[in-house]
Write a protein that holds these residues in place. Structure first.
Motif, short mmCIF file in Angstrom:
data_model
loop_
_atom_site.label_atom_id
_atom_site.label_comp_id
_atom_site.label_asym_id
_atom_site.label_seq_id
_atom_site.Cartn_x
_atom_site.Cartn_y
_atom_site.Cartn_z
N ARG A 45 0.83 -1.21 0.00
CA ARG A 45 0.00 0.00 0.00
C ARG A 45 0.87 1.26 0.00
N ALA A 46 2.04 1.18 0.64
CA ALA A 46 2.95 2.33 0.62
C ALA A 46 3.47 2.57 -0.80
N GLU A 47 3.62 1.51 -1.57
CA GLU A 47 4.07 1.64 -2.95
C GLU A 47 2.97 2.17 -3.86
N ASP A 48 1.73 1.76 -3.57
CA ASP A 48 0.59 2.20 -4.39
C ASP A 48 -0.68 2.16 -3.55
N PRO A 49 -1.21 3.32 -3.15
CA PRO A 49 -2.42 3.36 -2.32
C PRO A 49 -3.64 2.75 -2.99
N ALA A 50 -3.58 2.52 -4.29
CA ALA A 50 -4.72 1.94 -5.00
C ALA A 50 -4.76 0.42 -4.91
N LEU A 51 -3.94 -0.14 -4.05
CA LEU A 51 -3.87 -1.60 -3.89
C LEU A 51 -5.27 -2.20 -3.68
N GLU A 52 -5.57 -3.24 -4.44
CA GLU A 52 -6.82 -3.98 -4.26
C GLU A 52 -6.55 -5.18 -3.36
N ALA B 136 -9.34 -15.12 -11.09
CA ALA B 136 -10.15 -13.91 -11.28
C ALA B 136 -9.62 -12.76 -10.44
N LEU B 137 -9.21 -13.05 -9.21
CA LEU B 137 -8.77 -11.98 -8.32
C LEU B 137 -7.36 -11.50 -8.62
N THR B 138 -6.55 -12.34 -9.23
CA THR B 138 -5.17 -11.95 -9.53
C THR B 138 -4.99 -11.37 -10.92
N SER B 139 -5.99 -11.53 -11.78
CA SER B 139 -5.88 -11.01 -13.14
C SER B 139 -5.87 -9.48 -13.14
N PRO B 140 -5.13 -8.87 -14.07
CA PRO B 140 -5.06 -7.40 -14.11
C PRO B 140 -6.44 -6.77 -14.31
N SER B 141 -6.68 -5.68 -13.59
CA SER B 141 -7.94 -4.96 -13.73
C SER B 141 -7.83 -3.96 -14.88
N LEU B 142 -8.90 -3.25 -15.14
CA LEU B 142 -8.94 -2.29 -16.24
C LEU B 142 -7.88 -1.22 -16.08
N PHE B 143 -7.66 -0.78 -14.83
CA PHE B 143 -6.71 0.31 -14.58
C PHE B 143 -5.36 -0.20 -14.08
N GLY B 144 -5.19 -1.48 -14.00
CA GLY B 144 -3.89 -2.06 -13.67
C GLY B 144 -3.42 -1.87 -12.25
N GLU B 145 -4.36 -1.74 -11.28
CA GLU B 145 -3.94 -1.59 -9.89
C GLU B 145 -3.26 -2.88 -9.40
#
Length: 345
Positions: free
Chosen positions: A53-60, A76-85
């Motif tokens: 989260r410190a590296e990227d606050p958008a962490l899912e 499904a949960l590990t696949s890249p999302s639309l915005f690549g979070e």
């Protein structure tokens, strides 16, 4: 920073993947958090989350139960999302995982998803998931392992508490550390919380007086006060302390355990002339524990120490149900230890 790898047990091959301290967790494509100690495991998993989260606050962040697993969930949960979070998937209960999870997790190791971190929590309570663990430990998937072995021995609890203060760069006096560990001898979660409370509340060094102020009402602290006075040969004071502790609600079982712990340490140190540091290292103890045991041994000999250990073993059985009157059992034990003579002798 990787910790040294523990020796393999039961003929098992040493792990090939990096072994990382639970105090210094870091992410990897696959993170195996192994072992039964939940306090350490929770810290490790939270540390991985905070790092990401410190590296990227958008962490899912997603949570999955390996024992109640719907096929296709991991991918499904590990696949890249639309915005690549970045994605963090925390999987609990791997020691009781379903066949569907086991099959998909083993396949996932062959090609972990970019930008995803999968944390596998395995308590070691069963061999379920062994195929997955063996593959991961062999290096498949580019993972790491964060061992969380059980913290049961007195020395391990002291090390744990000392590590809490060291991590916070806060000093605690050795007698204060001992008193704190004694106060929470049966509950590591409470010990961890107490350490954090003292770290957060106390300005300056933590002394024995501070620990007594915060936790002096704990049963185990009272138990060690009784043990200290009896071992020092102060018979009357020991009986008064015992009765006060019992009137305050002390449980006879941890009371006897306090005596047993001190006498066991004394027996290990007795008759040894090695320097404290050298002896402590050989016995897996702290320097101050050796020094305290040597002070406690003043006036004792092999006969009286053996008699005290026998009296404590008898009291332990009696307070756990072998006798009808646990209070009498405690008083007899205290009498033998404080007078260093057979009961009634």
């Amino acid at each position: 920073m990787a910790a040294s790898r523990p020796p393999a047990r039961g003929g098992a091959k040493p792990a090939k993947i990096p072994q990382v301290s639970w105090r210094e967790p870091r992410p990897a494509p696959i993170v195996l958090v192994s072992g039964p100690e939940e306090v350490c495991a929770e810290r490790a998993i939270a540390g991985v989350r905070d790092y990401l989260r410190a590296e990227d606050p958008a962490l899912e962040v997603s949570d999955v139960r390996a024992d109640d697993y719907a096929p296709g969930t991991l991918l499904a949960l590990t696949s890249p999302s639309l915005f690549g979070e970045p994605r963090l998937v925390r999987v609990s209960g791997v020691e009781k995982c379903s066949d569907a999870f086991l099959q998909e997790a083993v396949s996932y190791l062959e090609q972990p998803q970019e930008g995803a971190t999968v944390v596998l929590r395995h308590t070691g309570a069963s061999v379920r998931g062994k195929k997955l663990l063996d593959a991961l430990r062999a290096g498949t998937g580019g993972g790491i392992e964060i061992p969380c072995p059980a913290i049961k021995r007195d020395g391990d609890r002291v090390d744990f508490a000392a590590g809490e203060f060291a991590a916070a760069k806060k000093r605690i006096a050795p007698p204060a550390l001992r008193a704190l560990v004694s106060a929470f001898a049966d509950d590591l979660t409470e010990l961890a919380a107490a350490c954090q409370q003292l770290i957060g509340d106390v300005e300056g060094d933590v002394t024995e007086e501070v620990v007594t102020k915060y936790y002096g009402g704990r049963v185990e602290v009272s138990a060690f006060v009784v043990a200290d006075t009896a071992i020092a040969g102060r018979y009357g004071e020991a009986l008064v302390s015992l009765r006060h502790a019992l009137a305050s609600g002390a449980d006879p079982v941890p009371m006897v355990a306090a005596f047993a712990m001190k006498l066991r340490t004394m027996a290990r140190v007795a008759g040894n002339r090695e320097p404290s540091r050298q002896l402590a290292q050989r016995l897996g103890m702290k320097d101050w524990q050796v020094d305290r045991a040597r002070r406690d041994l003043a006036g004792w000999n092999e006969r009286s120490l053996g008699m005290a250990i026998q009296a404590t073993a008898r009291a332990d059985a009696e307070v756990k149900g072998a006798a009808r009157d646990p209070i009498f059992a405690l008083e007899r034990m205290v009498t033998v230890i404080a007078t260093r003579e057979p009961f009634g002798g």
